[in-house]
Design a protein around this motif. Structure first.
Motif: not given
Length: 122
Positions: A31-33, A51-54, A82-84
């Protein structure tokens, strides 16, 4: 199979779009974002896009983050707070580092192994 995900951050959406296309010519399962440009699609970076990409790149094995310029790193670090999940900014050239990470991830390596392989290369 789950893979370590990759997030490509650039001040230019065109740069990361092209890099993602280049890598996916060889590595199709990892997966590459991308998070390129601001929310208004101008030159710059966006914490929200990062954040969305992560979140999108995370399959449960962690995520590597590559960036082009210093302020992109700063925004990446803020987004990571900010992300888990298990997310690491990798200190390597954007193009070469992301390519090596994709190859290593595609071999089924874990986050630490992917990051070590990239950092050893550069």
């Amino acid at each position: 199979m789950e893979y370590v995900g990759i997030v490509l951050i650039s001040h230019s959406s065109k740069i990361v779009e092209g890099l993602k296309e280049l890598i996916q010519q060889v590595i199709t399962d990892v997966p590459i974002e991308i998070a390129g440009g601001t929310d208004q699609n101008e030159i710059g970076t966006s914490i929200e896009k990062i954040i969305s990409a992560i979140d999108a790149a995370d399959q449960g094995k962690g995520v590597t983050v590559f960036y082009d310029l210093g302020s992109a790193k700063m925004n990446a670090e803020m987004a990571i707070e900010m992300v888990d999940g298990n997310v690491r900014v990798v200190e390597a050239p954007l193009i070469e580092g992301a390519y090596v990470a994709a190859v290593e991830s595609n071999m089924g390596k874990n986050l630490t192994e992917v990051c070590e392989a990239v950092e050893k290369e550069f």
